[in-house]
Design a protein around this motif. Structure first.
Motif, PDB file in Angstrom:
ATOM      1  N   MET A  49       0.812  -1.345  -0.095  1.00  0.00           N
ATOM      2  CA  MET A  49       0.093   0.071   0.077  1.00  0.00           C
ATOM      3  C   MET A  49       0.775   1.105  -0.101  1.00  0.00           C
ATOM      4  SD  MET A  49      -3.095  -0.881   2.496  1.00  0.00           S
ATOM      5  CE  MET A  49      -2.697   0.335   3.518  1.00  0.00           C
ATOM      6  N   ASN A  50       2.106   1.166   0.556  1.00  0.00           N
ATOM      7  CA  ASN A  50       2.848   2.296   0.786  1.00  0.00           C
ATOM      8  C   ASN A  50       3.860   2.432  -0.496  1.00  0.00           C
ATOM      9  OD1 ASN A  50       1.754   2.980   3.078  1.00  0.00           O
ATOM     10  ND2 ASN A  50       3.116   1.946   4.702  1.00  0.00           N
TER      11      ASN A  50
ATOM     12  N   LEU B 133       9.672   2.860   7.566  1.00  0.00           N
ATOM     13  CA  LEU B 133      10.838   2.096   7.151  1.00  0.00           C
ATOM     14  C   LEU B 133      10.673   0.453   7.364  1.00  0.00           C
ATOM     15  CD1 LEU B 133      13.765   4.646   7.890  1.00  0.00           C
ATOM     16  CD2 LEU B 133      12.345   4.577   5.836  1.00  0.00           C
ATOM     17  N   SER B 134       9.732   0.241   7.992  1.00  0.00           N
ATOM     18  CA  SER B 134       9.398  -1.169   8.038  1.00  0.00           C
ATOM     19  C   SER B 134       9.427  -2.065   6.758  1.00  0.00           C
ATOM     20  CB  SER B 134       8.390  -1.551   9.177  1.00  0.00           C
ATOM     21  OG  SER B 134       7.095  -1.128   8.657  1.00  0.00           O
ATOM     22  N   THR B 135       8.822  -1.242   5.811  1.00  0.00           N
ATOM     23  CA  THR B 135       8.692  -1.810   4.463  1.00  0.00           C
ATOM     24  C   THR B 135       9.998  -2.333   3.820  1.00  0.00           C
ATOM     25  OG1 THR B 135       7.891  -1.482   2.244  1.00  0.00           O
ATOM     26  CG2 THR B 135       8.915   0.418   3.419  1.00  0.00           C
ATOM     27  N   TYR B 136      11.041  -2.083   4.498  1.00  0.00           N
ATOM     28  CA  TYR B 136      12.421  -2.610   4.147  1.00  0.00           C
ATOM     29  C   TYR B 136      12.911  -3.907   4.975  1.00  0.00           C
ATOM     30  CZ  TYR B 136      12.404   1.654   1.201  1.00  0.00           C
ATOM     31  OH  TYR B 136      11.930   2.633   0.308  1.00  0.00           O
ATOM     32  N   ALA B 220       9.428   9.803   6.283  1.00  0.00           N
ATOM     33  CA  ALA B 220       7.699   9.365   6.284  1.00  0.00           C
ATOM     34  C   ALA B 220       7.178   8.681   5.190  1.00  0.00           C
ATOM     35  CB  ALA B 220       7.222  10.905   6.930  1.00  0.00           C
ATOM     36  N   ARG B 221       7.704   9.318   3.888  1.00  0.00           N
ATOM     37  CA  ARG B 221       7.345   8.708   2.677  1.00  0.00           C
ATOM     38  C   ARG B 221       8.063   7.524   2.409  1.00  0.00           C
ATOM     39  NH1 ARG B 221       4.557  11.968  -1.034  1.00  0.00           N
ATOM     40  NH2 ARG B 221       4.583   9.744  -2.238  1.00  0.00           N
ATOM     41  N   ALA B 222       8.955   6.800   3.131  1.00  0.00           N
ATOM     42  CA  ALA B 222       9.876   5.840   3.112  1.00  0.00           C
ATOM     43  C   ALA B 222      10.500   5.796   1.727  1.00  0.00           C
ATOM     44  CB  ALA B 222       8.969   4.634   3.516  1.00  0.00           C
TER      45      ALA B 222
END
Lengths: 150, 226
Positions: A49-50, B133-136, B220-222
């Motif tokens: 989603m992000n 940043l957890s997306t990474y 914040a936008r990663a």
């Protein structure tokens, strides 16, 4: 027909479910792992989603995991697997208010298919809205039936 | 009371500039707010609070290099000899942090930075709430970050308590109006007056604000802009 062979067979037949059934501790552990898988799937959906260009293949895979879990979880709380059996955040209310708990679980089972449907439309805003709803179902149940983190 | 009754005439000079004071008190408010939002599950607000703290930490580090004289690390961070000398009483009162206060600034700033960075990578147990940043990182790594986020908060709280107790000691026992100075920026010194704070230019302030806000926005936008 009433010989020792028959009686042994009956005895063995009666034992099968006993042998197959997990101990309460095993059930708790399996439940914990199931929910961890569910958590991973939620994170994976959120990650997409992000992302600047979401991967709808990954989204669908994880939305399906959530959808399946939303149905399966109704089997994850057999009697005797609460705090009396071992360390768990599952509260006794799960078993003392079964109809409320059932309704809370059903909320997720109702909303998870909508998340999957939104993913299939490939409209990321629809996915975000459905994700929020689905997450809301998790929170709704956790607020009442899961003890707070230590 | 006339001036003659005073043993030494004292005058107030400016010690802290506005940005330094503003950062200090905003951090106080936001640490409290972050704690409250985390306790009450208001994670959207918690993220906003954390982003603001991130911006303030970035700005404060920049201000420690390019800011007003009393905010600069080079001006106030002392070695062990100066710190021991201070403890033994051989330290001329000068505007700005004393060597012990300097340690407090460094410790609190480092803990705050660690806390914010851990929060950026943290994932909740349900995988629903997370730092950008957890997306990474994996779910497991995000959970570990969340665990550390909680541990470091406890350490940060202990250091804040120590800081408050130390300041209380200076205010009550040593009669130094440190809290008031951090509010209005001035402190009284005996004559001959020491050098007041040398402020930094408005251009430098502007650069710092743009830098802090820009970095925070990207985090914040990663770092995903699409």
């Amino acid at each position: 027909m009433q010989g020792p062979m028959f009686r042994s067979a009956v005895l063995v037949a009666l034992m099968i479910p006993v042998v197959n059934a997990a101990t309460p501790l095993e059930t708790q552990k399996a439940r914990h792992e199931h929910y961890e898988e569910l958590g991973k799937a939620f994170k994976a959906v959120r990650d997409q989603m992000n992302a600047s260009s979401p991967d709808f293949g990954a989204l669908q895979k994880n939305a399906e995991v959530i959808n399946e879990a939303s149905v399966n979880q109704q089997q994850w709380f057999p009697k005797g697997t609460g705090p009396e059996a071992g360390k768990t955040r599952a509260l006794p209310e799960i078993w003392s208010k079964p109809s409320d708990f059932e309704a809370a679980q059903k909320m997720l089972a109702d909303r998870a298919p909508k998340l999957l449907a939104a993913v299939k439309t490939k409209d990321i805003d629809a996915v975000k809205a459905a994700f929020k709803d689905t997450g809301g179902a998790c929170k709704n149940c956790h607020d009442t039936f899961r003890s707070p983190e230590e | 009371m006339t001036d003659a009754a005073l043993p030494v005439s004292r005058a107030r000079i400016r010690v802290w500039d506005v940005p330094t004071r503003l950062v200090h008190w905003l951090v106080v408010l936001l640490v409290a707010f972050s704690w409250w939002t985390a306790e009450n599950g208001r994670m959207e607000w918690h993220r906003w609070s954390g982003y603001t703290v991130l911006g303030l930490v970035i700005f404060r580090i920049y201000w420690g290099i390019a800011g007003s004289s009393t905010a600069r690390f080079r001006e106030f961070v002392r070695g062990p000899r100066a710190t021991v000398g201070y403890l033994k009483g051989s330290w001329a009162a000068a505007p700005g942090h004393n060597p012990l206060g300097a340690l407090s600034v460094i410790a609190l700033l480092a803990l705050l930075a660690a806390q914010v960075v851990l929060g950026l990578f943290a994932v909740d147990v349900d995988g629903i709430e997370s730092g950008p940043l957890s997306t990474y990182v994996s779910f497991e790594a995000g959970r570990a970050a969340a665990g550390w986020h909680e541990s470091v908060f406890n350490v940060l709280t202990a250091f804040i308590a120590l800081h408050v107790v130390a300041v209380g000691y200076y205010v009550v026992v040593r009669k130094q109006a440190l809290v008031a100075a951090m509010v209005h920026g001035k402190r009284a010194y005996p004559e001959p007056l020491p050098q007041p704070v040398r402020p930094a230019s408005f251009a430098r302030l502007l650069i710092g604000v743009v830098l802090a806000a820009g970095c925070t926005w990207m985090v914040a936008r990663a770092f995903q802009f699409g």
